[in-house]
Motif scaffolding. Structure first.
Motif, PDB file in Angstrom:
ATOM      1  N   SER A  26     -19.504-106.582  61.308  1.00  0.00           N
ATOM      2  CA  SER A  26     -17.926-106.332  61.296  1.00  0.00           C
ATOM      3  C   SER A  26     -17.637-105.744  62.328  1.00  0.00           C
ATOM      4  O   SER A  26     -16.447-106.173  63.281  1.00  0.00           O
ATOM      5  N   GLN A  27     -17.716-104.350  63.443  1.00  0.00           N
ATOM      6  CA  GLN A  27     -17.406-103.745  64.339  1.00  0.00           C
ATOM      7  C   GLN A  27     -17.622-104.606  65.353  1.00  0.00           C
ATOM      8  O   GLN A  27     -16.713-104.532  66.636  1.00  0.00           O
ATOM      9  N   LEU A  28     -18.989-105.551  65.299  1.00  0.00           N
ATOM     10  CA  LEU A  28     -18.957-106.070  66.983  1.00  0.00           C
ATOM     11  C   LEU A  28     -17.945-106.423  66.596  1.00  0.00           C
ATOM     12  O   LEU A  28     -17.276-107.455  67.969  1.00  0.00           O
ATOM     13  N   VAL A  29     -18.030-107.511  65.866  1.00  0.00           N
ATOM     14  CA  VAL A  29     -16.835-108.872  66.164  1.00  0.00           C
ATOM     15  C   VAL A  29     -15.474-108.368  66.353  1.00  0.00           C
ATOM     16  O   VAL A  29     -14.777-109.032  67.205  1.00  0.00           O
ATOM     17  N   GLU A  30     -15.577-107.114  65.077  1.00  0.00           N
ATOM     18  CA  GLU A  30     -13.396-106.684  65.841  1.00  0.00           C
ATOM     19  C   GLU A  30     -13.711-106.318  67.002  1.00  0.00           C
ATOM     20  O   GLU A  30     -12.292-106.895  68.384  1.00  0.00           O
ATOM     21  N   VAL A  31     -14.521-105.837  68.196  1.00  0.00           N
ATOM     22  CA  VAL A  31     -14.444-105.806  69.699  1.00  0.00           C
ATOM     23  C   VAL A  31     -14.645-107.031  70.509  1.00  0.00           C
ATOM     24  O   VAL A  31     -13.537-107.578  71.450  1.00  0.00           O
ATOM     25  N   ILE A  32     -15.563-107.789  70.333  1.00  0.00           N
ATOM     26  CA  ILE A  32     -15.286-108.996  70.424  1.00  0.00           C
ATOM     27  C   ILE A  32     -13.841-110.060  70.287  1.00  0.00           C
ATOM     28  O   ILE A  32     -13.278-110.636  71.386  1.00  0.00           O
ATOM     29  N   ALA A  33     -12.834-110.134  69.426  1.00  0.00           N
ATOM     30  CA  ALA A  33     -11.860-110.323  68.935  1.00  0.00           C
ATOM     31  C   ALA A  33     -10.927-109.856  69.986  1.00  0.00           C
ATOM     32  O   ALA A  33      -9.903-110.388  70.462  1.00  0.00           O
ATOM     33  N   TYR A  34     -10.848-108.426  70.151  1.00  0.00           N
ATOM     34  CA  TYR A  34      -9.971-107.928  71.370  1.00  0.00           C
ATOM     35  C   TYR A  34     -10.313-108.704  72.679  1.00  0.00           C
ATOM     36  O   TYR A  34      -9.649-108.644  73.087  1.00  0.00           O
ATOM     37  N   LEU A  35     -11.711-108.785  73.367  1.00  0.00           N
ATOM     38  CA  LEU A  35     -11.817-109.090  73.537  1.00  0.00           C
ATOM     39  C   LEU A  35     -11.671-110.081  74.653  1.00  0.00           C
ATOM     40  O   LEU A  35     -10.808-110.680  75.094  1.00  0.00           O
ATOM     41  N   TYR A  36     -11.085-111.067  73.437  1.00  0.00           N
ATOM     42  CA  TYR A  36     -10.854-113.030  73.023  1.00  0.00           C
ATOM     43  C   TYR A  36      -9.412-112.770  73.625  1.00  0.00           C
ATOM     44  O   TYR A  36      -8.683-113.378  74.300  1.00  0.00           O
TER      45      TYR A  36
END
Length: 284
Positions: A26-36
């Motif tokens: 879930s933390q990785l998903v959040e990081v990737i979302a902010y990158l996008y």
């Protein structure tokens, strides 16, 4: 750890097998979302276990991101069901392409996170905005202790594929060959100066001029694929030939493989999770 890296012994390069932990997904998903969303500072804050700062996405950024994370697109699925034979065939091709482009761009974001974890003090280009963008997938620059001179430049190639060995042999190795021959020096230097201009207390053009070009240049190849590509318990066959193509010291060559049970299904599931997180962030 958002992405764990398990090293494997090989003379080809510094190789590691990547894995996304269930507890940190879930933390990785959040990081990737902010990158996008082009909120790299917030992505870094999540990596550092800090609370992200509220930044509402501008215009249609969030909607555009969600579309890039969605494949196939609804209109092509509809045509595949009820269009003419010609329209069905065209839709089928677009569906295949949209999935490949979605997976490629998503894996570039995953690879950015892995690189940030491995080189926390490096200066990195952001993941591409456009799908199927031409050029290098990324740069990483490390400075020496003085913070004024370039210690090394890592040129990154990221690939998501069901048949990665063929792709590496036909695309990545020739690409590295063109770099080593100097055919793309102008492109590399242009991107390096642009990246360095964002580094405090450094004269970008002077740093590039004083750099030992051949000694600083390194290569990093990252691959997302399926478990069906594992042979003899590992994925080393995928990057066979790295040493002969790139040359240099062992430390100048890095590679990693992230394996899913099925690479397309695995990346599709992750894309759905990231899209949901993007919408959640945009609604705050």
């Amino acid at each position: 750890m958002l992405i764990s890296l398990k090293p494997a012994d090989t003379t080809e390069c510094n190789f590691s097998e990547w894995k996304i932990g269930n507890k940190s997904r879930s933390q990785l998903v959040e990081v990737i979302a902010y990158l996008y969303l082009r909120q790299e500072e917030n992505a870094q804050r999540v990596i550092n276990a800090l609370e992200p700062r509220l930044r509402v996405p501008k215009g249609r950024v969030a909607q555009n991101v969600v579309r890039k994370l969605t494949a196939p697109h609804a209109e092509d699925v509809a045509l595949l069901r009820s269009g003419t034979d010609a329209k069905k065939e065209a839709a089928r091709k677009r569906i295949r392409t949209s999935i490949i482009h979605r997976d490629g761009l998503l894996f570039q974001h995953i690879s950015w996170v892995a690189a940030r974890l491995a080189l926390p003090h490096g200066y990195m280009t952001s993941p591409h905005v456009r799908q199927a963008d031409k050029g290098f997938d990324g740069f990483i620059i490390e400075l020496d202790d003085s913070g004024r001179d370039i210690k090394r430049i890592v040129l990154c190639e990221d690939k998501a594929s069901k048949a990665p060995r063929n792709l590496i042999s036909s695309s990545v190795w020739p690409e590295i060959g063109t770099i080593l021959s100097g055919d793309r020096d102008d492109e590399i230097l242009a991107d390096l100066v642009t990246l360095l201009k964002g580094v405090p207390d450094i004269d970008a053009e002077t740093a590039v001029d004083e750099m030992f070009w051949e000694g600083a240049r390194e290569f990093r190849v990252a691959v997302a694929t399926g478990e069906d590509q594992r042979k003899a318990g590992n994925f080393l066959h995928i990057i066979a030939g790295f040493e002969s193509v790139a040359g240099g010291e062992l430390e100048s060559r890095t590679a990693g493989v992230l394996a899913f049970e099925d690479v397309r299904q695995g990346l599709a599931l992750l894309a759905d999770e990231v899209a949901a997180k993007v919408e959640e962030i945009a609604d705050v």
